[in-house]
Design a protein around this motif. Structure first.
Motif, PDB file in Angstrom:
ATOM      1  N   GLU A 144      -7.105   6.403  -5.352  1.00  0.00           N
ATOM      2  CA  GLU A 144      -7.481   5.678  -6.585  1.00  0.00           C
ATOM      3  C   GLU A 144      -8.814   6.178  -7.125  1.00  0.00           C
ATOM      4  O   GLU A 144      -8.977   6.367  -8.325  1.00  0.00           O
ATOM      5  CB  GLU A 144      -7.581   4.178  -6.296  1.00  0.00           C
ATOM      6  N   THR A 145      -9.769   6.381  -6.199  1.00  0.00           N
ATOM      7  CA  THR A 145     -11.141   6.685  -6.631  1.00  0.00           C
ATOM      8  C   THR A 145     -11.501   8.160  -6.456  1.00  0.00           C
ATOM      9  O   THR A 145     -12.615   8.564  -6.792  1.00  0.00           O
ATOM     10  CB  THR A 145     -12.147   5.836  -5.820  1.00  0.00           C
ATOM     11  N   ARG A 172      -5.159   4.626   0.188  1.00  0.00           N
ATOM     12  CA  ARG A 172      -4.918   4.179  -1.195  1.00  0.00           C
ATOM     13  C   ARG A 172      -6.200   4.292  -2.014  1.00  0.00           C
ATOM     14  O   ARG A 172      -6.205   4.843  -3.117  1.00  0.00           O
ATOM     15  CB  ARG A 172      -4.401   2.732  -1.165  1.00  0.00           C
ATOM     16  N   ARG A 173      -7.304   3.777  -1.440  1.00  0.00           N
ATOM     17  CA  ARG A 173      -8.573   3.811  -2.166  1.00  0.00           C
ATOM     18  C   ARG A 173      -9.023   5.256  -2.417  1.00  0.00           C
ATOM     19  O   ARG A 173      -9.557   5.590  -3.467  1.00  0.00           O
ATOM     20  CB  ARG A 173      -9.653   3.043  -1.387  1.00  0.00           C
ATOM     21  N   ASP A 231       0.835  -1.210   0.000  1.00  0.00           N
ATOM     22  CA  ASP A 231       0.000   0.000   0.000  1.00  0.00           C
ATOM     23  C   ASP A 231       0.866   1.254   0.000  1.00  0.00           C
ATOM     24  O   ASP A 231       0.527   2.250  -0.657  1.00  0.00           O
ATOM     25  CB  ASP A 231      -0.920   0.011   1.235  1.00  0.00           C
ATOM     26  N   LEU A 269       0.604   7.089  -6.373  1.00  0.00           N
ATOM     27  CA  LEU A 269      -0.665   7.802  -6.589  1.00  0.00           C
ATOM     28  C   LEU A 269      -0.552   9.284  -6.231  1.00  0.00           C
ATOM     29  O   LEU A 269      -1.169  10.138  -6.874  1.00  0.00           O
ATOM     30  CB  LEU A 269      -1.771   7.153  -5.743  1.00  0.00           C
ATOM     31  N   ALA A 296       2.156   1.915  -3.460  1.00  0.00           N
ATOM     32  CA  ALA A 296       1.056   2.385  -4.326  1.00  0.00           C
ATOM     33  C   ALA A 296       0.672   3.822  -3.985  1.00  0.00           C
ATOM     34  O   ALA A 296       0.437   4.648  -4.889  1.00  0.00           O
ATOM     35  CB  ALA A 296      -0.148   1.464  -4.174  1.00  0.00           C
ATOM     36  N   ARG A 333      -1.667  12.028  -8.916  1.00  0.00           N
ATOM     37  CA  ARG A 333      -2.819  12.901  -8.644  1.00  0.00           C
ATOM     38  C   ARG A 333      -2.422  14.312  -8.233  1.00  0.00           C
ATOM     39  O   ARG A 333      -3.284  15.137  -7.962  1.00  0.00           O
ATOM     40  CB  ARG A 333      -3.667  12.304  -7.494  1.00  0.00           C
TER      41      ARG A 333
END
Ligand code: 13P
Ligand code: SF4
Length: 327
Positions: free
Chosen positions: A300-301, A296-297, A32, A39, A35, A43
């Motif tokens: 990602e989202t 992380r989520r 994680d 990210l 990642a 972003r």
């Protein structure tokens, strides 16, 4: 990427936290972390993390760490497009109101606070009606609606200074009753309190402090001002999480107790291997909702985005800005 490559790439980060994270747990975090670091670049995001975040968040993915006051100040200066607030909801709201053009994400919308949920905007209006003309000083641990009804905000790091800056004989101080009582002991200003409590700090007792002293001779005891006044009275020093960190750095006590949330001692101990941290702590269930997989989520989202009604945000921001203007 293979597990061994991830472990190799994250090895310098593990070196920072090896004293507080057992080797067996690291592979679970490493993937994680790798990642999240990628990210953040993708972003154009920065992670602001409160001192109560767990060490793998605090030391391995956060860009800025601090107490509520530092996070508010730093949120204003962020240049990146996205702010991920690794902390509780009122902190994310404060970041949004201070830097409204940024996308502010909170990894778990349920990360609340017992103080923030202890009072509503209607309650503040009732207090004003009951005490006409008395200014309202609101702890940042409050919703944007409550801040919007207030004259000025404060944090645990500046509460005394804010109360005295108003030059009035009496203030209403919301919503933390214990913080209000602890400040009242240090000033001639009369303080009218609200009965909100932090569910983490209200559980410490004076008897517990006395037992700690008896069991650990010479221990230095630092308490957060959200603790009950009888606990603060038994402690050697009281201050915000940043004040505690500064105290340990400056005084280098041989043995210390931090009467606050559990991750605090873990995070500080990484930088002070010669200080023995006795760890009677209480977990904040809200802070602990923030985890690496959820960060992380979030990236990602691009969820959960924190929004505030613009008209409300302007009024709430004024209370926070008045606080930040007090030197
Ligand atoms: P500080 O970090 O500002 O001392 O706040 C402690 C706290 O309980 C935040 O929720
Ligand atoms: Fe709220 Fe207390 Fe948790 Fe801080 S530690 S978020 S004040 S419940």
């Amino acid at each position: 990427m293979s597990t061994s490559t991830v472990l190799e790439r994250t090895a310098p980060l593990y070196a920072k936290v090896r004293s507080v994270i057992p080797p067996i747990e690291w592979p679970v975090f490493a993937d994680d972390i790798e990642a999240i670091l990628a990210l953040k670049r993708e972003r154009d995001a920065v992670i602001l993390a409160h001192n109560y975040m767990t060490p793998e968040i605090f030391h391995c993915v956060a860009d800025i760490v601090g107490d509520s006051l530092a996070l508010a100040r730093e949120a204003m200066k962020v240049d990146a497009k996205v702010i991920v607030l690794a902390g509780v909801h009122f902190m994310a709201e404060t970041a949004k109101m201070l830097n409204p053009r940024k996308t502010v994400l909170i990894p778990d919308v349920e990360a609340g606070c017992s103080l923030a949920s202890s009072i509503t905007a209607a309650d503040v209006r009732l207090m004003r009606a009951r005490y006409p003309g008395v200014p309202v000083v609101t702890y940042v641990n409050s919703t944007a609606d409550v801040k919007a009804e207030s004259d000025i905000c404060c944090t645990s790091g500046n509460a005394l200074k804010i109360v005295e800056s108003l030059g009035v004989p009496e203030v209403i101080m919301l919503p933390d009753e214990f913080l209000a009582q602890n400040i009242a002991k240090q000033t001639k200003v009369k303080i009218i309190a609200w009965a909100g409590h932090c569910e983490v700090h209200e559980r410490f007792t004076a008897a517990e402090v006395r037992t700690l002293r008896a069991d650990h001779p010479g221990v230095v005891i630092l308490a957060h001002p959200e603790c009950p006044p009888e606990v603060v009275a038994e402690a050697d020093y009281a201050g915000s999480t940043a004040d505690m960190l500064a105290y340990v750095g400056r005084e280098q006590p041989k043995r210390v107790v931090l009467l606050t949330e559990c991750s605090m001692a873990d995070n500080i101990s990484v930088h002070h291997p010669n200080v023995d941290f006795v760890r009677p702590c209480n977990l904040c269930p809200h802070m602990k909702r923030i985890t690496l997989p959820k960060i992380r989520r979030a990236l990602e989202t691009m969820t959960h985005e924190v929004t505030i009604d613009p008209a409300l945000a302007v009024r709430a921001r004024m209370s926070v800005e008045r606080m930040l203007a007090v030197k």
